[in-house]
Design a protein around this motif. Structure first.
Motif, short mmCIF file in Angstrom:
data_model
loop_
_atom_site.label_atom_id
_atom_site.label_comp_id
_atom_site.label_asym_id
_atom_site.label_seq_id
_atom_site.Cartn_x
_atom_site.Cartn_y
_atom_site.Cartn_z
N LYS A 77 0.84 -1.18 0.00
CA LYS A 77 0.00 0.00 0.00
C LYS A 77 0.88 1.24 0.00
CE LYS A 77 -3.86 2.29 1.86
NZ LYS A 77 -4.77 2.54 0.82
N PRO A 78 0.60 2.16 -0.94
CA PRO A 78 1.36 3.41 -0.93
C PRO A 78 0.97 4.30 0.25
CG PRO A 78 0.08 3.17 -2.96
CD PRO A 78 -0.31 2.06 -2.06
N TRP A 79 1.94 4.82 0.94
CA TRP A 79 1.73 5.79 2.03
C TRP A 79 2.58 7.01 1.70
CZ3 TRP A 79 -2.01 4.94 5.42
CH2 TRP A 79 -2.45 3.64 5.60
N GLY A 80 2.16 7.76 0.72
CA GLY A 80 3.00 8.86 0.23
C GLY A 80 4.05 8.24 -0.68
N ARG A 81 5.29 8.55 -0.46
CA ARG A 81 6.37 7.95 -1.26
C ARG A 81 6.68 6.53 -0.82
NH1 ARG A 81 7.33 9.05 -6.15
NH2 ARG A 81 9.54 8.68 -6.10
N PRO A 82 6.65 6.21 0.46
CA PRO A 82 6.90 4.81 0.82
C PRO A 82 5.73 3.92 0.41
CG PRO A 82 7.04 6.22 2.78
CD PRO A 82 6.51 7.04 1.66
N VAL A 83 6.05 2.69 0.08
CA VAL A 83 5.05 1.66 -0.19
C VAL A 83 5.30 0.58 0.85
CG1 VAL A 83 4.27 -0.06 -1.85
CG2 VAL A 83 4.98 2.19 -2.64
N CYS A 84 4.28 0.26 1.63
CA CYS A 84 4.47 -0.65 2.75
C CYS A 84 3.66 -1.93 2.60
CB CYS A 84 4.07 0.03 4.06
SG CYS A 84 5.02 1.52 4.41
N MET A 85 4.21 -3.01 3.12
CA MET A 85 3.51 -4.29 3.13
C MET A 85 2.38 -4.22 4.15
SD MET A 85 5.23 -7.96 3.48
CE MET A 85 4.37 -9.42 3.03
N ARG A 86 1.16 -4.56 3.72
CA ARG A 86 -0.05 -4.44 4.54
C ARG A 86 -0.20 -5.62 5.48
NH1 ARG A 86 -4.48 -2.90 -0.07
NH2 ARG A 86 -2.99 -2.00 -1.50
N VAL A 87 0.75 -5.83 6.33
CA VAL A 87 0.72 -6.91 7.29
C VAL A 87 1.20 -6.34 8.62
CG1 VAL A 87 1.62 -9.19 7.89
CG2 VAL A 87 1.25 -8.60 5.51
N VAL A 88 0.48 -6.66 9.69
CA VAL A 88 0.91 -6.23 11.02
C VAL A 88 0.96 -7.44 11.94
CG1 VAL A 88 0.09 -3.85 10.82
CG2 VAL A 88 -1.42 -5.60 11.72
N GLU A 89 1.73 -7.27 12.99
CA GLU A 89 1.90 -8.34 13.97
C GLU A 89 0.73 -8.34 14.95
OE1 GLU A 89 5.39 -9.72 17.08
OE2 GLU A 89 5.61 -7.89 15.93
N ILE A 90 0.16 -9.51 15.23
CA ILE A 90 -0.87 -9.61 16.25
C ILE A 90 -0.25 -9.16 17.56
CG2 ILE A 90 -2.25 -11.21 17.65
CD1 ILE A 90 -2.65 -12.89 15.11
N GLY A 91 -0.96 -8.30 18.27
CA GLY A 91 -0.42 -7.79 19.52
C GLY A 91 0.50 -6.61 19.33
N HIS A 92 0.58 -6.09 18.09
CA HIS A 92 1.48 -4.97 17.80
C HIS A 92 1.24 -3.79 18.75
CE1 HIS A 92 3.93 -2.20 15.45
NE2 HIS A 92 2.93 -1.34 15.54
N ASP A 93 -0.03 -3.49 19.03
CA ASP A 93 -0.32 -2.35 19.89
C ASP A 93 -0.97 -2.79 21.21
OD1 ASP A 93 -2.69 -3.18 18.83
OD2 ASP A 93 -3.28 -1.23 18.05
N THR A 94 -0.79 -4.07 21.56
CA THR A 94 -1.32 -4.58 22.82
C THR A 94 -0.20 -5.24 23.58
OG1 THR A 94 -1.92 -6.72 21.86
CG2 THR A 94 -3.59 -4.98 21.74
N ALA A 95 -0.54 -5.97 24.62
CA ALA A 95 0.47 -6.63 25.46
C ALA A 95 1.14 -7.79 24.75
CB ALA A 95 -0.17 -7.10 26.76
#
Length: 132
Positions: A77-95
């Motif tokens: 997914k393009p985020w401005g100039r960077p293009v990022c892989m649309r995958v996140v780690e489970i628990g990325h923003d939790t414990a």
């Protein structure tokens, strides 16, 4: 798509290795939270109708006769100039991820272009003629 930490780390490392090996001068750039694997868009080649010229991912699902293929257009997914892989780690923003978390949960981006068919009589879900 979200993934358990063990699967997530292995996927990111393997995917980046294949991109770097098979692409000409693709440049990694700083992460754009919550995404960790990002590339400079100007170094990626575009394929008409299919997004960026990057590897596809084939997911082998338990008991499924065929793999679930996720093309590059459903991964990056393009985020401005960077293009990022649309995958996140489970628990990325939790414990953190619980022991009973699934290995991965497909997101809407990974389901795009895969019309699902629900066969209530047989109790199966599939994509066109592929049933899981």
């Amino acid at each position: 798509m979200t993934m358990r930490p063990d699967v997530y780390r292995a996927l990111l490392q393997a995917y980046d290795m294949v991109v770097q090996r098979n692409s000409y001068a693709v440049k990694r750039v700083s992460a754009v939270p919550p995404f960790e694997l990002c590339y400079d868009e100007s170094t990626l080649r575009l394929r008409e109708r299919f997004g960026y010229d990057v590897p596809v991912i084939s997911l082998e699902l338990a008991g499924a006769p065929q793999a679930w293929t996720v093309p590059g257009v459903n991964l990056l997914k393009p985020w401005g100039r960077p293009v990022c892989m649309r995958v996140v780690e489970i628990g990325h923003d939790t414990a953190g991820a619980a022991e009973d978390e699934p290995a991965m949960v497909l997101g809407l981006d990974q389901l795009a272009g895969h019309p699902l068919v629900f066969d209530l009589d047989k109790g199966v879900v599939g994509c066109h003629t592929r049933f899981f």
